[in-house]
Design an enzyme around this catalytic site. Sequence first.
Site, PDB file in Angstrom:
ATOM      1  CE1 TYR A   1     -30.408  55.032   2.779  1.00 58.77           C
ATOM      2  CE2 TYR A   1     -28.898  55.913   4.378  1.00 58.77           C
ATOM      3  CZ  TYR A   1     -29.883  54.820   4.052  1.00 58.77           C
ATOM      4  OH  TYR A   1     -30.577  54.245   4.934  1.00 58.77           O
TER       5      TYR A   1
ATOM      6  CG  ASP B   1     -19.569  44.513 -12.818  1.00 61.17           C
ATOM      7  OD1 ASP B   1     -18.733  43.735 -13.119  1.00 61.17           O
ATOM      8  OD2 ASP B   1     -19.296  45.693 -13.025  1.00 61.17           O
TER       9      ASP B   1
ATOM     10  CG  HIS C   1     -20.273  46.057 -17.795  1.00 61.08           C
ATOM     11  ND1 HIS C   1     -19.015  46.654 -17.896  1.00 61.08           N
ATOM     12  CD2 HIS C   1     -20.350  45.228 -16.872  1.00 61.08           C
ATOM     13  CE1 HIS C   1     -18.176  45.957 -17.063  1.00 61.08           C
ATOM     14  NE2 HIS C   1     -19.139  45.225 -16.247  1.00 61.08           N
TER      15      HIS C   1
END
Length: 144
Positions: free
Chosen positions: A112, A64, A22
């Site tokens: 990034y 999530d 998770h």
Amino acid sequence: MLIGIPSILGPELLATLRAMGHGDEIAIVDGNYPAQEHARRLVRADGHGLLPLLQAILTVLPLDDDAPFAICRASLHNDPDHSGPIHHEIEALCGRLKPGYAVQPMAGDTLYPRIRAAHTIVASSETALYANVILRKGVIRGDG
């Protein structure tokens, strides 16, 4: 081969998706992205485009529910106010497979570092520029 599992998800990618916990993130990047250099863990998906990989992963990966955005994408010229055809396709695919989850466009300076910190980078052969997506794994809630 397995029943119900998209064949594009090879053994290494399936093991990675299963091993993630998770809150772990997986990045699917285009063919121009320096995946080898940036990856903590690298899964190669040579010969496959971003959209088929994204579709297959979204069929097995819970997202999530607790994060503001469980799906993030790159932006045209690293500017979240700009998008190209690939970004519209990413949003349409995610909207169809994961309704209720917004796709967050990100600037390069925030995207990034998140890709570099991802649990795994999946290197595709996508030719569209700025075709990078991050997915944040959620949980499968038990009954009761």
